[in-house]
Every structure is written in C-alpha cells, then in structure tokens.
Design a protein around this motif. Structure first.
Motif, mmCIF file in Angstrom:
data_model
loop_
_atom_site.group_PDB
_atom_site.id
_atom_site.type_symbol
_atom_site.label_atom_id
_atom_site.label_comp_id
_atom_site.label_asym_id
_atom_site.label_seq_id
_atom_site.Cartn_x
_atom_site.Cartn_y
_atom_site.Cartn_z
ATOM 1 N N LEU A 80 0.852 -1.026 0.038
ATOM 2 C CA LEU A 80 0.000 -0.037 0.248
ATOM 3 C C LEU A 80 0.844 1.111 -0.102
ATOM 4 N N ILE A 81 2.038 1.060 0.482
ATOM 5 C CA ILE A 81 3.046 2.517 0.891
ATOM 6 C C ILE A 81 3.414 2.658 -0.513
ATOM 7 N N ILE A 82 3.958 1.588 -1.476
ATOM 8 C CA ILE A 82 4.630 1.605 -2.739
ATOM 9 C C ILE A 82 3.337 2.315 -3.696
ATOM 10 N N PHE A 83 2.097 1.811 -3.458
ATOM 11 C CA PHE A 83 1.065 2.139 -4.269
ATOM 12 C C PHE A 83 0.652 3.611 -4.377
ATOM 13 N N SER A 104 1.710 11.425 10.464
ATOM 14 C CA SER A 104 1.063 10.355 10.478
ATOM 15 C C SER A 104 1.423 9.138 11.789
ATOM 16 N N ILE A 105 2.736 9.320 11.727
ATOM 17 C CA ILE A 105 3.076 8.203 12.803
ATOM 18 C C ILE A 105 2.892 9.108 14.032
ATOM 19 N N ILE A 106 3.026 10.229 14.100
ATOM 20 C CA ILE A 106 2.816 11.028 15.726
ATOM 21 C C ILE A 106 1.404 10.790 16.082
ATOM 22 N N SER A 107 0.393 11.217 15.072
ATOM 23 C CA SER A 107 -0.927 11.320 15.326
ATOM 24 C C SER A 107 -1.590 9.726 15.405
ATOM 25 N N SER A 108 -0.933 8.617 14.788
ATOM 26 C CA SER A 108 -1.311 7.536 15.152
ATOM 27 C C SER A 108 -1.033 6.784 16.491
ATOM 28 N N SER A 109 0.315 7.299 16.825
ATOM 29 C CA SER A 109 0.761 6.986 18.151
ATOM 30 C C SER A 109 -0.163 7.666 19.377
ATOM 31 N N GLY A 126 -0.243 3.323 10.624
ATOM 32 C CA GLY A 126 -0.604 4.386 10.732
ATOM 33 C C GLY A 126 -0.078 5.456 9.497
ATOM 34 N N ILE A 127 1.207 4.904 8.881
ATOM 35 C CA ILE A 127 1.576 5.927 7.784
ATOM 36 C C ILE A 127 0.643 5.372 6.517
ATOM 37 N N VAL A 128 0.209 4.410 6.344
ATOM 38 C CA VAL A 128 -0.815 3.910 5.439
ATOM 39 C C VAL A 128 -1.974 4.780 5.365
ATOM 40 N N PHE A 129 -2.467 4.658 6.474
ATOM 41 C CA PHE A 129 -3.834 5.619 6.557
ATOM 42 C C PHE A 129 -3.560 7.052 6.465
ATOM 43 N N PHE A 184 -5.027 8.478 9.665
ATOM 44 C CA PHE A 184 -5.982 9.178 8.724
ATOM 45 C C PHE A 184 -6.119 10.661 9.108
ATOM 46 N N ILE A 185 -6.196 10.825 10.390
ATOM 47 C CA ILE A 185 -6.542 12.313 10.762
ATOM 48 C C ILE A 185 -5.293 12.987 10.439
#
Length: 204
Positions: A80-83, A104-109, A126-129, A184-185
């Motif tokens: 998904l990251i590659i895509f 994305s990493i921080i908000s996910s954590s 988290g990165i994917v979303f 995502f957020i």
C-alpha cells in the motif's frame, strides 16, 4: 494533482523519501522476525503503548511504525505504501513527504496511547492511513483536479474501509483501529495545513 511518473529505480531521486522509508521498514522488520522468536519482545522494546511511554521508552513513538508482527502484515503495508506514495511524493516533494510520514506516525501513536485497548501496537498502518487521508483530502481541497470517477472511487474506498473496520470492531480481530484513525486524521491535517500555506503563498 496526481503524478503519472513511474516508481522505478530510474526515479529513486524523485521518490527518495518513499524509497528510504520502504528500505528502513524492511531492514527493521525482517531481522526482527528472523532472529527474535517471541513477538512480545518486539512489542516491549519498540511497540507504542501507555506503559512504554510512562516507563521512559519515548523512542517507541516512532519505532512502532517500523516493525511488524508477521510477514503478511509487513507485505500488506509495504504494498500500500508503494502504491500510494509515488503520487503523494511526486506532487509534494521529498521534504513535505517526510512531514506527512512523521505527522501520520505521531498522530497514530497519540491515538493509540489515548484510545487503544491493546497492550502494545506495532506496524506501519498509521503511515498507510495517513496517505489514505491525504488522497481523501485532495478531493475536497483540489476539487477541479479530479474527475467524477476518481471522486466516486475515493468515496467507495472510504466506505469499504468503514465496513472493514466495523467488521474488525464487532469481531475483535487483532487490529488497532485507533492507530488507523489517528494516521488518517494526521494525513488530512497535514494536507489541510499545506493547502493553507499554498493559498497564503499565492496571495503574496
């Protein structure tokens, strides 16, 4: 707004953030899965959780996104990251791509720490979303760039995600919904802030 350049070895310089991210995740996930027999050791050392933060393991705010609990978990996120990454980095550039990934990493954590029922969470979801949040926000922030078909496709993808997460929720599968929502957020917030700076730059 969507880049049509191919993600290939000839274009590593164009997508250096995405390339580095994929290599970094691979170089952490594979040795961990090969040499560490107990997945709990990975969670204790690198997973994001309230307990790890309270105990002073602040690095887990970032390291949780590099490790995965299985090869299938790794492959799903990497594909998904590659895509998705080629269009995002192709339009934002490598530096802002770094910003999107970090936010994305921080908000996910943060979302995991505040709302997750899991003892610890690992994975690049988290990165994917965050990237999915970026794609979704483009439809609203840059409506004239996209066809009606693309907008319907994004709505369809989002509805499928809602359905999948509802199924995960009612069946209590081993997925952290809070990490997905947080990423995502974060992706949406990043794109919205970037859009505000673009508008300010145009006015000036």
């Amino acid at each position: 707004m969507i880049s049509t350049k191919k993600f290939s070895m000839d274009n590593i310089k164009l997508y250096k953030t995405s390339f580095f991210l994929i290599i970094l995740i691979s170089l952490t996930t594979f040795p961990a899965l090969i040499f560490i027999e107990n997945i709990d050791k990975i969670h204790n050392a690198f997973g994001i959780s309230k307990e790890n933060i309270v105990s002073g393991k602040y690095w887990v705010t970032f390291t949780y996104s590099l490790f995965h609990r299985s090869y299938s978990h790794y492959l799903f996120n990497i594909i998904l990251i590659i895509f998705m990454s080629k269009s995002i980095e192709g339009n934002y550039g490598s530096i802002r791509m770094v910003g999107l990934v970090l936010i994305s990493i921080i908000s996910s954590s943060i979302s995991v720490i505040l709302y997750s029922n899991f003892s610890s969470v690992i994975g690049a979801s988290g990165i994917v979303f965050g990237m999915l949040g970026a794609y979704s926000s483009w439809v609203i922030l840059y409506p004239t760039y996209f066809s009606r078909e693309y907008k319907f496709l994004m709505v369809f993808i989002l509805l499928i995600n809602v359905l999948i997460h509802w199924i995960i929720f009612i069946n209590t599968f081993n997925f952290s919904i809070s990490s997905h929502i947080g990423g995502f957020i974060g992706g949406i917030l990043f794109c919205f802030v970037n859009w505000l700076f673009e508008r300010k730059r145009i006015r000036n």
